[in-house]
Design a protein around this motif. Structure first.
Motif, PDB file in Angstrom:
ATOM      1  N   SER A  15       2.510   0.923  -8.078  1.00  0.00           N
ATOM      2  CA  SER A  15       3.185   1.038  -6.788  1.00  0.00           C
ATOM      3  C   SER A  15       3.773   2.426  -6.621  1.00  0.00           C
ATOM      4  N   LEU A  21      -4.801   0.162  -5.297  1.00  0.00           N
ATOM      5  CA  LEU A  21      -4.426  -1.149  -4.777  1.00  0.00           C
ATOM      6  C   LEU A  21      -5.122  -2.235  -5.585  1.00  0.00           C
ATOM      7  N   ASP A  22      -6.168  -1.855  -6.275  1.00  0.00           N
ATOM      8  CA  ASP A  22      -6.981  -2.819  -7.000  1.00  0.00           C
ATOM      9  C   ASP A  22      -7.413  -2.174  -8.317  1.00  0.00           C
ATOM     10  N   VAL A  59      -4.822  -6.267  -1.906  1.00  0.00           N
ATOM     11  CA  VAL A  59      -6.146  -6.100  -1.314  1.00  0.00           C
ATOM     12  C   VAL A  59      -6.465  -7.254  -0.364  1.00  0.00           C
ATOM     13  N   ASN A  83     -10.129   0.820  -2.332  1.00  0.00           N
ATOM     14  CA  ASN A  83      -8.948   0.134  -2.852  1.00  0.00           C
ATOM     15  C   ASN A  83      -8.668   0.524  -4.301  1.00  0.00           C
ATOM     16  N   GLY A  86       3.761   1.557  -1.313  1.00  0.00           N
ATOM     17  CA  GLY A  86       4.562   1.742  -2.517  1.00  0.00           C
ATOM     18  C   GLY A  86       5.517   0.625  -2.895  1.00  0.00           C
ATOM     19  N   ALA A 104       0.821  -1.208   0.000  1.00  0.00           N
ATOM     20  CA  ALA A 104       0.000   0.000   0.000  1.00  0.00           C
ATOM     21  C   ALA A 104       0.857   1.261   0.000  1.00  0.00           C
ATOM     22  N   ARG A 164       0.995   4.880  -5.887  1.00  0.00           N
ATOM     23  CA  ARG A 164       0.565   4.801  -4.485  1.00  0.00           C
ATOM     24  C   ARG A 164       1.568   5.515  -3.595  1.00  0.00           C
ATOM     25  N   ASP A 169       2.272  -3.173 -12.458  1.00  0.00           N
ATOM     26  CA  ASP A 169       2.471  -3.215 -11.010  1.00  0.00           C
ATOM     27  C   ASP A 169       3.432  -2.140 -10.534  1.00  0.00           C
TER      28      ASP A 169
END
Ligand SMILES: Nc1ncnc2c1ncn2[C@@H]1O[C@H](COP(=O)(O)OP(=O)(O)O)[C@@H](O)[C@H]1O
Ligand SMILES: [Mg+2]
Lengths: 403, 245
Positions: B78, B54-55, A399, B49, A320, A318, B81, B74
């Motif tokens: 990342s 995240l999703d 998740v 999410n 990173g 979450a 985020r 991905d």
């Protein structure tokens, strides 16, 4: 730089769970320690093999009286090896530079006045010196004339000189061998001891072979024939030819045991290696088992840890962390365990090697090689058994990990 | 700044098809304080999410600061985020056996460049949530409210564009909950975009706007005329305590 910080996250949980870390390391420690000991003993053994082969003569063979074992001095009670056998080898076997007989007696009493000692007696020809690459340090060697005339002369080893003459010059002095008076014409170069279980090489006396057989020992047989080949590669074939010749001459057909044996550098090396082989095999099994079982334990603890730390993995994702970052973290954890285990195991192995050196006759040499091999194995075990947990951790969907 | 367009999320397991989100569209401007509200199981967390990258939605588009995240891999997600989003969870999700300081600077480890003054940044973030005297405490030495404040400091350390909080007061007593809500209101007043997910109307009404989810769809999207003042509630709680004693 980012890589480094991500990887160093792999050490945190090791420091936090010391007991768990120890269980993960145990197999690597034992395995690497065993590997280290195998290698220190192996290196010591090879050094000793080289020294013994050097001593024996890299191009030398010995036909020795008495069968049933590989090495050692002639069997005193075997009287079947004769000068005629030696002559037959000279005639029939090709490619031999030197063929020279040796009569032999063990622990022969030597006296000079009140001083006395016991030494190995060898009756030899002048070729003995070249055949053993062993010459006099003082005085003269035994000559063909000495052999022809059964001269009452001798050449002594430095230990005999020390025991009977102290600091005096022995050349021209006389001593008694079995009540036969002989004059010292020369003193051999020092050779020292022969390593593991070996006696003192310098505790010997050389007589002309005729003098030894007729005047001192009163025998018709000899103890050994020393041979130098022109080409070391021909040795196996020559040894076989000599065996055939001897069996014919002594009328031996194979199921029956030979009454002679042939020593070569190969046989000598075999004997030296034999002493540490059993231990090395045992240690090899221990090392293999420890590394494998230790690796499986490591992998399973890591898998459990991945399951326990699902939320942590989700959180890292979450904030990173990429899949690769999570993979790196867990693989680093695995590799850190095995490298730490390697360091402890190498130290333990070195300690055990030193103990072996002090407590047993096994030869041991410490060097950097076991450490290098330890690093390689630590890497292999850490990577091989760490990949699966690391991959599982990396593949957790964030998740689900956070739920 | 946030644009959702027909977002759907469908789970298929065997024969069972669960349509959790069924076409969600809305926009959130920079600096807004929005609560996403709804009963349990209506898909709030699923939506959050997706908002937090995240999703990935089954269908629809989600643009954050202009980039559509639906097609990112991905690594890019990342990074997104790490740079743009700060998360606060109901369960705090702090690393145990790790000090508040190390917990707070965790996102910096995954930043493109690890700042040299990471430790000081962590201290400053902890100071901002009123934990300057708990910097080297571990989670098990902190109360729930303090743990959640550590988590908020962690969410803020990368100076994210959006703060996403999923039931942040769910595990807290009234007082600690009010403290957390007060911090969010402060942040919002300072210009930070805050998205709060909750099932609790009272909590939701601290925000300036409430989006009500029902069965995977938006049932209502309204401004809150008089947002509740968390600071005031805290004072009232304190007064109440004094009277009680
Ligand atoms: N991986 C999944 N597979 C199937 N159904 C899921 C999955 N994740 C969530 N759901 C379902 O989606 C619905 C919404 O869940 P969630 O977003 O957590 O709701 P909320 O946060 O509003 O309580 C729930 O009915 C849940 O069972
Ligand atoms: Mg939820």
């Amino acid at each position: 730089m980012r890589r480094f910080h991500v990887a160093s996250e792999g050490w945190g949980s090791l420091r936090a769970n010391k007991l768990r870390t120890f269980f993960m390391m145990a197999g690597t420690i034992v395995g690497i320690a065993a590997l280290t000991v195998i290698m220190t003993i192996g290196k010591g053994t090879e050094r000793q093999v080289m020294r013994r082969v050097e001593n024996f003569g890299p191009r030398a063979m010995m036909l020795v009286a008495g069968g049933g074992r590989a090495t050692g001095p002639p069997d005193a009670q075997v009287t079947t090896l004769t000068l005629a056998d030696m002559e037959a080898i000279r005639d029939k076997i090709s490619g031999l530079e030197i063929v020279t007989p040796q009569a032999w007696a063990t622990r022969t009493p030597l006296t000079r006045g009140s001083a006395q000692t016991r030494a190995t007696l060898w009756g030899v020809e002048p070729e003995w010196h070249a055949a053993w690459d062993w010459y006099v340090a003082e005085g003269e060697e035994i000559t063909h004339e000495d052999v022809a005339t059964m001269a009452r002369v001798c050449v002594i080893g430095s230990s005999v000189k020390r025991d009977l003459f102290g600091d005096e010059d022995p050349i021209g002095e006389s001593l008694y061998v079995n009540k036969v008076r002989v004059t010292v014409t020369g003193v051999l170069e020092r050779r020292g001891t022969a390593g593991t279980g070996g006696g003192d090489f310098d505790n010997r006396i050389l007589l002309p072979i005729t003098t030894a057989m007729r005047r001192v020992l009163n025998v018709e047989h000899i103890g050994a024939v020393r041979m130098i080949t022109t080409d070391a590669r021909r040795m196996p074939e020559q040894a076989e030819a000599i065996t055939g010749l001897m069996r014919r001459r002594h009328r031996i057909t194979p199921p029956a045991e030979d009454d002679f044996r042939i020593n070569s550098p190969l046989a000598v090396a075999e004997v030296v290696r034999g002493t540490s082989r059993t231990l090395s095999i045992l240690l090899m099994v221990l090392a293999g088992l420890s590394l494998f079982v230790g690796g499986v334990v490591l992998m399973n603890i890591l898998l459990i840890s991945v399951a326990e730390r699902t939320a942590e993995i989700g959180l890292r994702r979450a904030v990173g962390a990429t899949r690769g970052d999570i993979f790196t973290q867990f693989l680093t954890e695995s590799l850190s365990v095995t490298f730490l285990g390697m360091v402890v195991g190498s130290a333990l192995g070195a300690g055990v090697s030193l103990a072996v050196q002090h407590l047993t006759p096994l030869p041991v040499i410490l060097s950097w090689e076991p450490f290098a091999v330890g690093i390689a194995f630590a890497f292999l075990v850490g990577a091989f058994f760490g990949v699966q947990p690391a991959r599982r951790a990396a593949r957790l969907p964030p998740v689900e990990a956070l739920r | 700044m946030i644009e959702l367009e027909g977002i759907e999320k469908t789970y298929v397991s065997g024969e069972v098809v669960t349509r959790v989100l069924q076409g969600i569209s809305f926009e959130i401007e920079a600096g807004e304080y929005v609560a996403i509200m709804g009963a349990s199981g209506t898909g709030k967390s699923t939506l959050m999410n997706i908002l937090g990258c995240l999703d990935i939605p089954t269908a629809g588009h989600y643009r954050l600061d202009g980039t559509d995240m639906v097609n990112l891999d991905d690594e890019a997600l990342s990074q997104l985020r790490n740079r743009k989003i700060g998360f606060v969870f109901q369960q705090f999700h702090l690393l145990q056996r790790t000090t508040a300081r190390k917990n707070v600077l965790l996102p910096l480890i995954y930043a493109e460049d690890y700042p040299e003054n990471a430790e000081e940044m962590a201290e400053a973030a902890l100071e901002m949530v009123g934990l300057h005297d708990r910097i080297d405490y571990r989670p098990n030495q902190l109360s729930g409210g303090q743990q959640q404040r550590v988590a908020i400091a962690r969410a803020l350390i990368t100076n994210p564009a959006v703060l996403l909080a999923d039931e942040p007061t769910g595990n807290l007593d009234r007082r600690s909950g009010a403290e957390v809500m007060a911090i969010f209101q402060q942040l919002s007043a300072g210009g930070r975009t805050v998205i709060l997910v909750t099932h609790d109307r009272e909590v939701a009404e601290h925000a300036e706007r409430v989006i009500l989810l029902d069965d995977g769809q938006i049932a209502e999207d309204r401004r809150v005329d008089q947002p509740r003042d968390a600071e005031q509630e805290l004072t009232n709680l304190t007064v109440g305590e004094e009277v009680y004693e």
